[in-house]
Structure formats: structure tokens, C-alpha cells
Design a protein around this motif. Structure first.
Motif, PDB file in Angstrom:
ATOM      1  N   ARG A  21      -3.605 -65.301  -8.955  1.00 41.67           N
ATOM      2  CA  ARG A  21      -2.690 -64.352  -8.323  1.00 41.67           C
ATOM      3  C   ARG A  21      -1.439 -64.143  -9.185  1.00 41.67           C
ATOM      4  NH1 ARG A  21      -2.956 -63.548  -2.702  1.00 41.67           N
ATOM      5  NH2 ARG A  21      -0.754 -64.031  -2.397  1.00 41.67           N
ATOM      6  N   ALA A  22      -0.954 -65.230  -9.783  1.00 42.70           N
ATOM      7  CA  ALA A  22       0.222 -65.127 -10.662  1.00 42.70           C
ATOM      8  C   ALA A  22      -0.072 -64.212 -11.849  1.00 42.70           C
ATOM      9  CB  ALA A  22       0.641 -66.511 -11.142  1.00 42.70           C
ATOM     10  N   TYR A  23      -1.315 -64.246 -12.339  1.00 40.91           N
ATOM     11  CA  TYR A  23      -1.719 -63.355 -13.429  1.00 40.91           C
ATOM     12  C   TYR A  23      -1.580 -61.894 -13.005  1.00 40.91           C
ATOM     13  CZ  TYR A  23      -5.109 -60.700 -16.233  1.00 40.91           C
ATOM     14  OH  TYR A  23      -5.728 -59.738 -17.007  1.00 40.91           O
ATOM     15  N   ILE A  24      -1.980 -61.598 -11.768  1.00 41.14           N
ATOM     16  CA  ILE A  24      -1.854 -60.229 -11.253  1.00 41.14           C
ATOM     17  C   ILE A  24      -0.386 -59.868 -11.073  1.00 41.14           C
ATOM     18  CG2 ILE A  24      -2.413 -58.684  -9.346  1.00 41.14           C
ATOM     19  CD1 ILE A  24      -4.895 -60.442  -8.821  1.00 41.14           C
ATOM     20  N   PHE A  25       0.372 -60.764 -10.426  1.00 39.27           N
ATOM     21  CA  PHE A  25       1.798 -60.503 -10.214  1.00 39.27           C
ATOM     22  C   PHE A  25       2.505 -60.238 -11.538  1.00 39.27           C
ATOM     23  CE2 PHE A  25       1.484 -63.342  -6.257  1.00 39.27           C
ATOM     24  CZ  PHE A  25       1.376 -62.257  -5.403  1.00 39.27           C
ATOM     25  N   ASN A  26       2.253 -61.090 -12.517  1.00 37.86           N
ATOM     26  CA  ASN A  26       2.941 -60.962 -13.803  1.00 37.86           C
ATOM     27  C   ASN A  26       2.558 -59.674 -14.526  1.00 37.86           C
ATOM     28  OD1 ASN A  26       4.287 -63.387 -13.409  1.00 37.86           O
ATOM     29  ND2 ASN A  26       2.747 -64.594 -14.497  1.00 37.86           N
ATOM     30  N   SER A  27       1.286 -59.291 -14.429  1.00 38.20           N
ATOM     31  CA  SER A  27       0.832 -58.048 -15.065  1.00 38.20           C
ATOM     32  C   SER A  27       1.560 -56.849 -14.467  1.00 38.20           C
ATOM     33  CB  SER A  27      -0.687 -57.881 -14.890  1.00 38.20           C
ATOM     34  OG  SER A  27      -1.390 -58.931 -15.515  1.00 38.20           O
ATOM     35  N   ILE A  28       1.646 -56.820 -13.134  1.00 38.62           N
ATOM     36  CA  ILE A  28       2.326 -55.717 -12.457  1.00 38.62           C
ATOM     37  C   ILE A  28       3.829 -55.751 -12.742  1.00 38.62           C
ATOM     38  CG2 ILE A  28       2.875 -54.709 -10.219  1.00 38.62           C
ATOM     39  CD1 ILE A  28       0.190 -55.828  -9.201  1.00 38.62           C
ATOM     40  N   TYR A 127      11.724 -52.684  -7.811  1.00 38.40           N
ATOM     41  CA  TYR A 127      10.391 -53.170  -7.462  1.00 38.40           C
ATOM     42  C   TYR A 127      10.549 -54.401  -6.587  1.00 38.40           C
ATOM     43  CZ  TYR A 127      10.577 -56.955 -11.001  1.00 38.40           C
ATOM     44  OH  TYR A 127      10.893 -58.074 -11.733  1.00 38.40           O
ATOM     45  N   GLN A 128       9.535 -54.660  -5.782  1.00 36.96           N
ATOM     46  CA  GLN A 128       9.596 -55.741  -4.803  1.00 36.96           C
ATOM     47  C   GLN A 128       8.204 -56.339  -4.654  1.00 36.96           C
ATOM     48  OE1 GLN A 128      11.652 -54.420  -1.337  1.00 36.96           O
ATOM     49  NE2 GLN A 128      11.393 -56.315  -0.192  1.00 36.96           N
ATOM     50  N   ILE A 129       8.113 -57.672  -4.749  1.00 38.82           N
ATOM     51  CA  ILE A 129       6.838 -58.377  -4.628  1.00 38.82           C
ATOM     52  C   ILE A 129       7.004 -59.451  -3.564  1.00 38.82           C
ATOM     53  CG2 ILE A 129       5.089 -59.749  -5.829  1.00 38.82           C
ATOM     54  CD1 ILE A 129       5.964 -58.429  -8.440  1.00 38.82           C
ATOM     55  N   GLN A 130       6.532 -59.170  -2.354  1.00 37.60           N
ATOM     56  CA  GLN A 130       6.696 -60.088  -1.222  1.00 37.60           C
ATOM     57  C   GLN A 130       5.556 -59.906  -0.220  1.00 37.60           C
ATOM     58  OE1 GLN A 130      11.113 -59.078  -0.411  1.00 37.60           O
ATOM     59  NE2 GLN A 130      10.956 -61.251   0.113  1.00 37.60           N
ATOM     60  N   GLY A 141     -11.235 -57.922   2.360  1.00 33.07           N
ATOM     61  CA  GLY A 141     -10.191 -57.104   1.759  1.00 33.07           C
ATOM     62  C   GLY A 141      -9.091 -56.700   2.716  1.00 33.07           C
ATOM     63  N   ARG A 142      -9.121 -57.182   3.955  1.00 31.65           N
ATOM     64  CA  ARG A 142      -8.096 -56.819   4.932  1.00 31.65           C
ATOM     65  C   ARG A 142      -7.634 -58.091   5.636  1.00 31.65           C
ATOM     66  NH1 ARG A 142      -6.797 -51.940   7.281  1.00 31.65           N
ATOM     67  NH2 ARG A 142      -8.679 -50.978   6.446  1.00 31.65           N
ATOM     68  N   TYR A 143      -6.374 -58.440   5.464  1.00 33.78           N
ATOM     69  CA  TYR A 143      -5.852 -59.685   6.004  1.00 33.78           C
ATOM     70  C   TYR A 143      -4.611 -59.409   6.848  1.00 33.78           C
ATOM     71  CZ  TYR A 143      -8.777 -61.181   2.128  1.00 33.78           C
ATOM     72  OH  TYR A 143      -9.828 -61.340   1.268  1.00 33.78           O
ATOM     73  N   ARG A 144      -4.228 -60.374   7.654  1.00 33.76           N
ATOM     74  CA  ARG A 144      -3.047 -60.209   8.496  1.00 33.76           C
ATOM     75  C   ARG A 144      -1.759 -60.603   7.766  1.00 33.76           C
ATOM     76  NH1 ARG A 144      -5.488 -62.228  14.373  1.00 33.76           N
ATOM     77  NH2 ARG A 144      -6.450 -60.212  14.864  1.00 33.76           N
ATOM     78  N   GLU A 145      -1.907 -61.423   6.755  1.00 31.63           N
ATOM     79  CA  GLU A 145      -0.786 -61.754   5.874  1.00 31.63           C
ATOM     80  C   GLU A 145      -1.228 -61.474   4.451  1.00 31.63           C
ATOM     81  OE1 GLU A 145       2.202 -65.467   5.426  1.00 31.63           O
ATOM     82  OE2 GLU A 145       0.122 -65.906   4.904  1.00 31.63           O
ATOM     83  N   PHE A 146      -0.481 -60.647   3.756  1.00 34.43           N
ATOM     84  CA  PHE A 146      -0.871 -60.299   2.390  1.00 34.43           C
ATOM     85  C   PHE A 146       0.352 -59.835   1.616  1.00 34.43           C
ATOM     86  CE2 PHE A 146      -1.407 -56.647   5.121  1.00 34.43           C
ATOM     87  CZ  PHE A 146      -0.914 -55.570   4.402  1.00 34.43           C
ATOM     88  N   TYR A 147       0.217 -59.848   0.301  1.00 36.11           N
ATOM     89  CA  TYR A 147       1.320 -59.443  -0.574  1.00 36.11           C
ATOM     90  C   TYR A 147       1.229 -57.956  -0.894  1.00 36.11           C
ATOM     91  CZ  TYR A 147       3.764 -63.718  -1.905  1.00 36.11           C
ATOM     92  OH  TYR A 147       4.556 -64.830  -1.906  1.00 36.11           O
ATOM     93  N   GLN A 148       2.389 -57.336  -1.015  1.00 40.16           N
ATOM     94  CA  GLN A 148       2.494 -56.001  -1.585  1.00 40.16           C
ATOM     95  C   GLN A 148       3.407 -56.053  -2.801  1.00 40.16           C
ATOM     96  OE1 GLN A 148       3.791 -53.217   1.445  1.00 40.16           O
ATOM     97  NE2 GLN A 148       1.699 -52.726   2.000  1.00 40.16           N
TER      98      GLN A 148
END
Length: 455
Positions: A21-28, A127-130, A141-148
Motif C-alpha cells: 500500500r505504501a508503494y501505491i501511496f508513494n507513487s501517487i 492533495y490529501q491521503i486519508q 473492491g468495496r469496503y466500509r473503511e478505505f483510503y482515498q
């Protein structure tokens, strides 16, 4: 005693998953920073009145409301019992709930802009990652808690902003090696469709129904439109609209024939034509005009986006659009804005399914120092600290146990190298460096560890 469980729609993340997940966050994040956006964070909860009424009829139902703390056994009081019944019916009662978990990052961002408007340099790019929370039905692919991960710009009506955001989508997914379609439409076009079908007051009924097309199919959408009061002629017009197909040029031509006679439709079509003509071919090759795209949120006013991964059965992995008066909801009118969002959890699932994560993305510790005894461990500890100071992730096995157990530990943690210092190595100030992947080994002087290639 039964093992404790997790709330439905939530997950624990082990170290391998966290690193991916950190790889995705860092890429974005890297792309956001390259485009001049600056970071922002807002609280996990907002006042309920901040959120309610901003997401449309369907969205409001998915807001997680938080019960007030310090309630003194409300069941004792008749008034409180009545209030509780209202809460259970889905209504908001201040004596029970005044706050809610944020549904997305856009409304909290608009609230932030309204609160700090006089202090911000416009156009303001953030930008905001939370994480966000939605009381949705959990599924793949659909969760009740997820990051945007959001990128927004306020303070400009220029379509160059939409062009920049389309470029950001293209850059991020190119970096992640995910083949995508970036679908585009305009809420102005949907507004023009509503005018053709009887008037602007029909727009919400039409967009709510259209937004369900992928889930329930055309026939069910037509049924819902009829249930919402549209007559057969109006439903037929919408069906023609939803069946528009072909290349981007062909679709726009069909659209002009259907709704291009009113000002709203003309402006919406011009917006899409601008993006298709302005952006380079490398980006426009991934852009698809999709007039079924509605983005069922009330606040969008112009161009809207949705990103779908190609050849993966999953929902959208990104979306957004223009919202030219969102801050007006909070007493600061006429502030134009536009933004996009990345659905990290779905992007993770796509990368996992397509096996696109880099091989070493989940690797943490690079070097494990074996524990061979008190004196040997003392020398190993000192060398380990030297490697850590050079930025090389290293650890020492805490107990003096058999080789087999220490090797198994390294294997389970996917540690690529072991450093062994026995009594002989201690006397000679050397160590054995073993590649656990290749099975090879070599003897190095203590001073040579720092210059060793641990990649």
C-alpha cells in the motif's frame, strides 16, 4: 471464549500489505508533488450538518453517524426513547448524534477552504491521503473503511486544470503499469438532457437512475425512471442517450444531434472537445467520452471523470470532477473548484490480480545477524548499528538458538542476507555473509560490510 472479529467491511493489514500500500501511496504522492500540489489533513469526523445533504439521496444513507458520548442511560427518559426511535429510522437527532465519520475528502476540503479562505493563495492546490468511511454493503473492491487520495484545485475556472488532472491520472497509472480507461463526461450535458426531458428539476431523478446503469442494467434504469415520474417519451430520449456509441468523435456527433440545441448542452460538449483536442495523444488515447457517466453526487457542475482498469472485473479506481460552488454550501460562494480521487484499495486489488507489484516491494529487513553467543552477539550488534546508520535495514536474532530456527525466521520474513559471526570470525574480525536467495556465501572483514552491495 470465541476469537474476536472485525467489523464487517474492515480489514487488518499485515506488513507485506502495508508495504504494498505504501508503494501505491508513494507513487501517487510523488506525482501530486511533481504537479505542485501541497499536502493537507482534516479530522476523521466532521459535524453532521457539514456532511448531510451534500452527497445526494443515496450518499446520505451511507454516512456513518457517531453517537454522542456521555449519554445518561437515555432509555430511562420518554423523550430520549422517542429520539432513539427517530435515530433508528435513520433521522438525525442532536441529543443522540451531532458528528459523523467523513464520507469523502472533498466536503471536508470545501469546509477547510471556507474556514481559511482569506489566508490561502489562489489558485490553491492540495492533495490529501486519508481514510474515509461509508456504510455500504461490503463486496470485492468495496469496503466500509478505505483510503482515498485526492488532488483538488480551487480558485480557477480554467479547463487547463481538468487537463492537468487527466494528465495526473495518466501519469500515476503509467507509473503503476495499470492499463486504464479514463472516462469523461460533463454534468452540463446531463443538465441539458434533463431540459430536453421536461426541465432542470428532472436532473437529480435522471442522474440517480443513470448512475446505477452498470449495477442494474438498462431495463431496470428505465423502470426506475418511470417510477420517478418520467413519461414514456422522456424515457425513450434517455434510452437513446444511453445507447450512444462509437469513437469519441462519433459519440459527440450523436450527442449534438440529440441535445446540442440548448446552451447547457453546447457548453458541456465544448468542454469535452477542449480536453480531447488540447491533451497529447498519449493521454487522449486513454480518454473515453462516456455519456452514461453521472457521478451521483450533487456537487458536480462540469467535467466529471471516472477511471476503470482494463480487463479487470472491479469498479472504478478513480473519479472526480468540477464543483464550481461547493464552498457556497459553507457561506463562501463563487469559488470554482475541481478535483480527482484515487481508490487505493481497489488499485491494490488490481495490482495484486495483475501481479504488477515490484518483486522487492514487500521486503523490509535486508540483513539478519545470527546470534552465536554473548560475545559474538555484542560484535554483531555493533556492526548492525553501523549498517543501520547507512540506511540498511538490519536486525539481530534476539536468542542464541539453533541455526535451523534462525534460518527459518529469515525465510519467513523474506530477509535476503544473513551475517554469521562465530568464535573463529570473532577472533579474525571477519564475518560470513550468506545470500539466502542464491545460497552463496563469502567471508568479509568487518570494515567491508559497509561497502557490500546489499541490493
Amino acid at each position: 471464549m470465541a476469537k474476536p472479529g472485525l467489523p464487517q467491511g474492515t480489514r487488518d493489514f499485515a506488513s507485506e500489505t502495508v508495504r504494498k500500500r505504501a508503494y501505491i501511496f508513494n507513487s501517487i504522492r510523488n506525482v501530486f508533488e511533481t504537479y505542485g500540489f501541497q499536502p493537507l489533513e482534516t479530522p476523521a469526523m466532521e459535524n453532521l450538518e457539514t456532511l448531510m445533504g451534500k452527497y445526494g439521496e443515496e450518499g446520505d444513507k451511507l454516512i456513518f453517524k457517531i453517537l454522542n458520548n456521555g449519554l445518561d442511560n437515555p432509555a430511562k427518559h420518554e423523550a430520549a426513547r422517542n429520539d432513539l426511535e427517530k435515530v433508528l429510522e435513520g433521522k438525525s437527532v442532536k441529543s443522540f448524534t451531532e458528528r459523523a465519520l467523513r464520507y469523502d475528502l472533498t466536503i471536508p476540503f470545501a469546509r477547510y477552504i471556507a474556514t481559511n479562505f482569506g489566508q490561502l493563495t489562489m489558485p490553491f492546490k492540495r492533495y490529501q491521503i486519508q481514510p474515509v468511511w461509508r456504510a455500504d454493503r461490503p463486496q470485492k473492491g468495496r469496503y466500509r473503511e478505505f483510503y482515498q487520495c485526492d488532488a483538488d484545485v480551487v480558485g480557477s475556472k480554467s479547463l487547463l486544470i481538468e487537463a492537468e488532472l487527466a494528465n495526473i491520472y495518466h501519469s500515476v497509472f503509467k507509473q503503476l503499469r495499470v492499463p486504464v480507461e479514463i472516462k469523461i463526461n460533463s454534468r452540463k450535458i446531463l443538465g441539458a438532457l434533463a431540459v430536453v426531458c421536461g426541465g432542470p428539476d428532472k436532473m437529480m431523478d435522471i442522474t440517480i437512475a443513470i448512475d446505477k446503469l452498470d449495477k442494474i442494467g438498462l431495463d431496470k434504469v428505465k423502470e426506475e425512471l418511470a417510477d420517478r415520474g418520467l413519461n414514456p417519451e422522456q424515457v425513450t430520449i434517455i434510452e437513446r442517450y444511453l445507447l450512444i456509441s462509437g469513437s469519441n468523435t462519433e459519440r459527440l456527433a450523436e450527442l449534438k444531434a440529440l441535445i446540442g440545441e440548448n446552451d447547457l448542452g453546447i457548453h458541456g460538449i465544448r468542454e469535452l472537445e477542449f480536453l480531447l483536442q488540447f491533451l497529447p495523444a498519449t493521454v487522449t488515447d486513454t480518454l473515453v467520452t462516456d455519456f452514461t457517466l453521472a457521478r451521483g453526487l450533487n456537487y458536480y457542475t462540469g467535467v466529471i471523470f471516472e477511471v476503470k482498469a482494463i480487463d479487470v472485473q472491479i469498479g472504478s479506481i478513480g473519479g472526480g470532477g468540477r464543483y464550481d460552488d461547493l464552498t457556497g454550501l459553507f457561506g463562501v460562494p463563487n469559488v470554482p473548484g475541481v478535483g480527482i480521487s484515487f481508490g487505493v484499495d481497489r488499485i491494490y486489488d488490481v495490482l495484486d490480480e495483475l501481479k504488477l507489484f515490484p518483486e522487492n516491494v514487500a521486503t523490509g529487513t535486508k540483513v539478519l545477524f545470527f546470534n552465536m553467543g554473548e560475545e559474538e552477539a555484542k560484535a554483531a550488534f555493533s556492526l548492525m548499528q553501523t549498517l543501520r546508520e547507512k540506511g540498511i535495514a538490519a536486525e539481530i536474532y534476539p536468542d542464541q538458538v539453533k541455526f535451523d530456527k534462525q534460518f527459518k525466521y529469515a525465510d519467513k520474513k523474506d530477509i535476503p542476507y544473513a551475517v554469521i559471526i562465530g568464535s573463529e570470525e570473532l577472533a579474525n574480525e571477519t564475518c560470513v555473509v550468506k545470500s539466502l536467495k542464491q545460497g552463496s556465501q563469502q567471508i568479509l572483514a568487518h570494515a567491508g560490510l559497509v561497502d557490500f552491495d546489499w541490493s
